[in-house]
Write an enzyme that holds these catalytic residues in place. Structure first.
Site, PDB file in Angstrom:
ATOM      1  N   HIS A 141      46.075 -28.797 -38.673  1.00  0.00           N
ATOM      2  CA  HIS A 141      45.018 -28.671 -37.813  1.00  0.00           C
ATOM      3  C   HIS A 141      44.544 -26.893 -38.380  1.00  0.00           C
ATOM      4  CE1 HIS A 141      43.934 -26.074 -33.902  1.00  0.00           C
ATOM      5  NE2 HIS A 141      43.063 -26.729 -34.014  1.00  0.00           N
ATOM      6  N   GLU A 153      48.820 -25.527 -39.115  1.00  0.00           N
ATOM      7  CA  GLU A 153      49.348 -26.344 -38.344  1.00  0.00           C
ATOM      8  C   GLU A 153      49.607 -27.109 -38.911  1.00  0.00           C
ATOM      9  OE1 GLU A 153      49.716 -23.629 -33.793  1.00  0.00           O
ATOM     10  OE2 GLU A 153      48.085 -25.780 -33.997  1.00  0.00           O
TER      11      GLU A 153
HETATM   12  N1  CAA Z   1      32.085 -21.162 -43.678  1.00  0.00           N
HETATM   13  C1  CAA Z   1      32.708 -20.502 -45.304  1.00  0.00           C
HETATM   14  N2  CAA Z   1      32.387 -19.557 -45.799  1.00  0.00           N
HETATM   15  C2  CAA Z   1      32.072 -18.482 -44.778  1.00  0.00           C
HETATM   16  C3  CAA Z   1      32.254 -18.951 -43.009  1.00  0.00           C
HETATM   17  C4  CAA Z   1      32.412 -20.170 -42.999  1.00  0.00           C
HETATM   18  N3  CAA Z   1      31.884 -20.551 -41.899  1.00  0.00           N
HETATM   19  N4  CAA Z   1      31.117 -17.804 -42.405  1.00  0.00           N
HETATM   20  C5  CAA Z   1      31.452 -16.894 -43.177  1.00  0.00           C
HETATM   21  N5  CAA Z   1      31.853 -17.105 -44.550  1.00  0.00           N
HETATM   22  C6  CAA Z   1      31.628 -16.432 -45.577  1.00  0.00           C
HETATM   23  C7  CAA Z   1      30.279 -16.133 -45.324  1.00  0.00           C
HETATM   24  O1  CAA Z   1      29.234 -15.977 -46.717  1.00  0.00           O
HETATM   25  C8  CAA Z   1      30.937 -14.388 -45.635  1.00  0.00           C
HETATM   26  O2  CAA Z   1      30.253 -13.036 -46.086  1.00  0.00           O
HETATM   27  P1  CAA Z   1      29.017 -13.066 -46.035  1.00  0.00           P
HETATM   28  O3  CAA Z   1      28.585 -12.440 -44.693  1.00  0.00           O
HETATM   29  O4  CAA Z   1      28.812 -11.495 -47.212  1.00  0.00           O
HETATM   30  O5  CAA Z   1      27.997 -13.796 -46.644  1.00  0.00           O
HETATM   31  C9  CAA Z   1      31.983 -13.887 -46.064  1.00  0.00           C
HETATM   32  O6  CAA Z   1      32.973 -15.629 -45.356  1.00  0.00           O
HETATM   33  C10 CAA Z   1      32.543 -12.772 -44.741  1.00  0.00           C
HETATM   34  O7  CAA Z   1      32.697 -13.142 -43.914  1.00  0.00           O
HETATM   35  P2  CAA Z   1      32.371 -11.765 -42.719  1.00  0.00           P
HETATM   36  O8  CAA Z   1      32.382 -10.838 -43.363  1.00  0.00           O
HETATM   37  O9  CAA Z   1      32.060 -12.348 -41.636  1.00  0.00           O
HETATM   38  O10 CAA Z   1      34.204 -11.830 -42.784  1.00  0.00           O
HETATM   39  P3  CAA Z   1      35.129 -11.335 -41.436  1.00  0.00           P
HETATM   40  O11 CAA Z   1      36.218  -9.594 -42.387  1.00  0.00           O
HETATM   41  O12 CAA Z   1      34.281 -10.064 -40.721  1.00  0.00           O
HETATM   42  O13 CAA Z   1      35.426 -12.334 -40.728  1.00  0.00           O
HETATM   43  C11 CAA Z   1      36.502 -13.112 -39.597  1.00  0.00           C
HETATM   44  C12 CAA Z   1      35.384 -13.036 -40.450  1.00  0.00           C
HETATM   45  C13 CAA Z   1      38.101 -14.783 -40.213  1.00  0.00           C
HETATM   46  C14 CAA Z   1      35.495 -14.979 -38.415  1.00  0.00           C
HETATM   47  C15 CAA Z   1      37.559 -12.595 -38.285  1.00  0.00           C
HETATM   48  O14 CAA Z   1      36.182 -12.312 -37.878  1.00  0.00           O
HETATM   49  C16 CAA Z   1      38.447 -13.177 -37.592  1.00  0.00           C
HETATM   50  O15 CAA Z   1      39.839 -13.631 -38.238  1.00  0.00           O
HETATM   51  N6  CAA Z   1      37.431 -13.489 -36.043  1.00  0.00           N
HETATM   52  C17 CAA Z   1      38.814 -14.539 -35.958  1.00  0.00           C
HETATM   53  C18 CAA Z   1      38.941 -16.025 -35.262  1.00  0.00           C
HETATM   54  C19 CAA Z   1      39.680 -16.909 -34.642  1.00  0.00           C
HETATM   55  O16 CAA Z   1      40.027 -16.343 -33.999  1.00  0.00           O
HETATM   56  N7  CAA Z   1      39.376 -18.039 -35.472  1.00  0.00           N
HETATM   57  C20 CAA Z   1      40.557 -18.942 -34.626  1.00  0.00           C
HETATM   58  C21 CAA Z   1      39.751 -19.580 -33.651  1.00  0.00           C
HETATM   59  S1  CAA Z   1      40.181 -20.950 -32.340  1.00  0.00           S
HETATM   60  C22 CAA Z   1      40.318 -22.169 -33.762  1.00  0.00           C
HETATM   61  O17 CAA Z   1      39.468 -22.307 -34.478  1.00  0.00           O
HETATM   62  C23 CAA Z   1      41.310 -22.971 -32.792  1.00  0.00           C
HETATM   63  C24 CAA Z   1      40.548 -24.297 -32.538  1.00  0.00           C
HETATM   64  O18 CAA Z   1      40.857 -25.365 -32.497  1.00  0.00           O
HETATM   65  C25 CAA Z   1      39.383 -24.212 -31.989  1.00  0.00           C
END
Ligand code: CAA
Length: 283
Positions: A141, A153
């Site tokens: 996961h 996970e």
């Molecule tokens: N895939 C690949 N690369 C990506 C992407 C994606 N979906 N989204 C962004 N990137 C890349 C981009 O190229 C981006 O750079 P640019 O904007 O310069 O193009 C780069 O990653 C860095 O992105 P950010 O500057 O937005 O990075 P950040 O330092 O702001 O961190 C984050 C972003 C990691 C998402 C952070 O905000 C974070 O940790 N957020 C919490 C997310 C979270 O909790 N996720 C869990 C959700 S729950 C889940 O997933 C469970 C489920 O089962 C549903």
């Protein structure tokens, strides 16, 4: 433990596309399966875009990007996953289609191939019950966005073998992730905690008459979250979050698991977050 030299990813949406990206970046030839060639190409374009951003930011050289993209082959035919050592499923979060897919993968793949599901709220054991070799089925996961979130996970279903489980764990490490081991319980570890917490946050919106922006600022600056809860459900997808909440509520019957009516109304109105262009915020 099996050596993984080729991977199949079934479903190249937000999660499957991200998982395929991780595999090709880790140097592993990967077959991505989508239902139409157009959907496959869209996923490859998205992966190429994110890798190009890394090149532009000096995190990857252009040759490495091209080599990674060349490691991804696309297909609409599941039979092309026949020689994969590990297949990761990331299709729609519904039990019946997942069970059908696993039954088909069992017919197609080698007997020693590990079959993993990226399900976030369904039971891995129930998915595995559709095959006659459930020992090779595990959960892997990933979190959204998969290329950026360090956790995976590794879920042991009732009948998973040690071999399949440790193969998936080692592969998670090879992708550069931080894997954790757990058993097949509703929501596993993180969603068991995060889903009711996000639901609480949404309920507080109405109870405390706080704005969306202030709630997000509150959790970022008062609790150290990297993004606010409203930003986060917009990222995950309001439909995905509601669906996962319903699945956990069905199993656990805890009121906090049930999706808040406000989110259900947004889902019904097509306000799905980033992917639809509008959720709590406009994109
Ligand atoms: N895939 C690949 N690369 C990506 C992407 C994606 N979906 N989204 C962004 N990137 C890349 C981009 O190229 C981006 O750079 P640019 O904007 O310069 O193009 C780069 O990653 C860095 O992105 P950010 O500057 O937005 O990075 P950040 O330092 O702001 O961190 C984050 C972003 C990691 C998402 C952070 O905000 C974070 O940790 N957020 C919490 C997310 C979270 O909790 N996720 C869990 C959700 S729950 C889940 O997933 C469970 C489920 O089962 C549903």
């Amino acid at each position: 433990m099996a050596e993984v030299s080729k991977v199949g990813v079934v479903g190249l949406g937000a999660m499957g596309g991200g998982i395929a990206q991780l595999c090709i970046e880790a140097g592993v030839p990967t077959v991505g399966r989508e239902v139409t060639p157009e959907l496959g190409e869209k996923a490859r374009d998205r992966i190429a875009h994110f890798l190009t951003r890394k090149v532009e930011k000096g995190q990857l050289d252009a040759g490495a990007r091209d080599a990674a993209v060349a490691r991804l082959s696309l297909t609409t035919d599941l039979a092309e996953l026949a020689d994969c050592d590990l297949v990761v499923e990331a299709i729609v979060e519904e039990l019946a289609p997942k069970q059908e897919l696993f039954a088909e993968l069992e017919r197609i793949c080698r007997p020693d191939a590990v079959l993993a599901t990226n399900t976030s709220a369904l039971s891995v054991t129930e998915i595995a019950s559709s095959v006659s070799t459930p020992e090779r089925v595990v959960g892997m996961h990933f979190f959204n966005p998969a290329p950026l979130m360090p956790l995976v996970e590794i879920i042991r279903a009732e009948l998973s073998s040690d071999d399949a489980f440790e193969t998936a764990y080692a592969f998670g490490e090879r992708l550069g992730k931080h894997p954790i081991r757990c058993h097949d319980t509703p929501g596993f570890v993180v969603n068991r905690v995060l889903i009711p917490l996000l639901n609480d946050c949404i309920r507080v919106l109405d109870e405390a008459r706080v704005t969306v922006e202030d709630l997000d600022a509150g959790m970022k600056h008062g609790a150290g979250w990297p993004m606010g809860p409203c930003e986060l459900v917009d990222l995950v997808g309001i439909d995905v979050h509601v669906h996962a909440s319903e699945a956990l509520y069905d199993k656990l019957r805890e009121p906090r698991m049930a999706p808040p009516p406000r989110l259900v109304a947004m889902r019904n109105a097509g306000l799905l977050g980033r992917k639809s262009g509008c959720g709590f915020y406009a994109y």
